[in-house]
Scaffold this active site. Structure first.
Site, PDB file in Angstrom:
ATOM      1  N   GLU A   1      -4.488   4.482   3.244  1.00  0.00           N
ATOM      2  CA  GLU A   1      -3.639   3.493   2.578  1.00  0.00           C
ATOM      3  C   GLU A   1      -4.312   3.055   1.291  1.00  0.00           C
ATOM      4  OE1 GLU A   1      -1.254   0.661   5.442  1.00  0.00           O
ATOM      5  OE2 GLU A   1      -3.406   0.549   5.859  1.00  0.00           O
TER       6      GLU A   1
ATOM      7  N   ASN B   1       0.920   4.966   1.508  1.00  0.00           N
ATOM      8  CA  ASN B   1       0.358   5.691   2.649  1.00  0.00           C
ATOM      9  C   ASN B   1       0.438   7.193   2.413  1.00  0.00           C
ATOM     10  OD1 ASN B   1       0.059   3.472   4.881  1.00  0.00           O
ATOM     11  ND2 ASN B   1       2.010   3.093   3.868  1.00  0.00           N
TER      12      ASN B   1
ATOM     13  N   THR C   1       0.832  -1.207   0.000  1.00  0.00           N
ATOM     14  CA  THR C   1       0.000   0.000   0.000  1.00  0.00           C
ATOM     15  C   THR C   1       0.862   1.252   0.000  1.00  0.00           C
ATOM     16  OG1 THR C   1      -0.159  -0.026   2.416  1.00  0.00           O
ATOM     17  CG2 THR C   1      -1.937  -1.105   1.180  1.00  0.00           C
TER      18      THR C   1
END
Length: 174
Positions: A121, A75, A73
């Site tokens: 995320e 962020n 992911t």
């Protein structure tokens, strides 16, 4: 509006007062749109905005747990003062370096992995590479589910994979 027109005229600045707009007999207002976002009614918010809700920022390092389960992911730091959409998972498009990718985005505290602060995320589907330090813009199209605690990382991984399929399907219709 009259005072604004007068002040603009004094300074030679053009000013156009737009009459109150309605959609489905509901006044279009920032208060109404904020309420829709806070309640996770993203599709309705998109209709009232006339475009997807946008969130942009620089990709910052996280705990890097996602990559350990095959779901890396990106962020984003949540800017202070920003209206926070309802915590949960959203179908998004992510724009980076002039390209767009479907993205599954979570806003919340990540209770399954004992998160303590609110994060944004995004898992950019079909993207490979390093995003750290890059500018990322997320366009929010639909709310998929509320944030919840899963019994294991495997259960979380399985649910996020389902959310990826939902995101692809959702964006194909959009």
């Amino acid at each position: 509006a009259a005072l604004l027109q007068e002040a603009c005229a004094d300074r030679g600045i053009p000013c156009v007062v737009v009459p109150q707009q309605t959609l489905e007999e509901t006044p279009v207002s920032s208060t109404h749109i904020r309420r829709l976002l806070e309640n996770g009614k993203m599709e309705e918010a998109v209709r009232f905005l006339g475009h997807p809700h946008l969130l942009s920022g620089t990709v910052v390092p996280g705990r890097q747990l996602g990559r350990t389960i095959g779901i890396p992911t990106a962020n984003l730091a949540l800017p202070s003062g920003l209206v926070q959409p309802k915590w949960g998972v959203y179908a998004c498009k992510a724009a980076v370096d002039g390209c767009q990718y479907p993205a599954v985005t979570n806003i919340g505290t990540r209770p399954t992995v004992n998160g303590h602060h609110v994060t944004v995320e995004a898992w950019l589907l079909d993207f490979e590479g390093d995003l750290y330090g890059k500018q990322l813009t997320l366009s929010f199209y639909g709310f998929l589910r509320p944030e919840k605690t899963f019994p294991s990382l495997e259960a979380l991984q399985e649910e996020i994979q389902k959310n990826a399929a939902q995101t692809r399907e959702f964006l194909e219709k959009t």
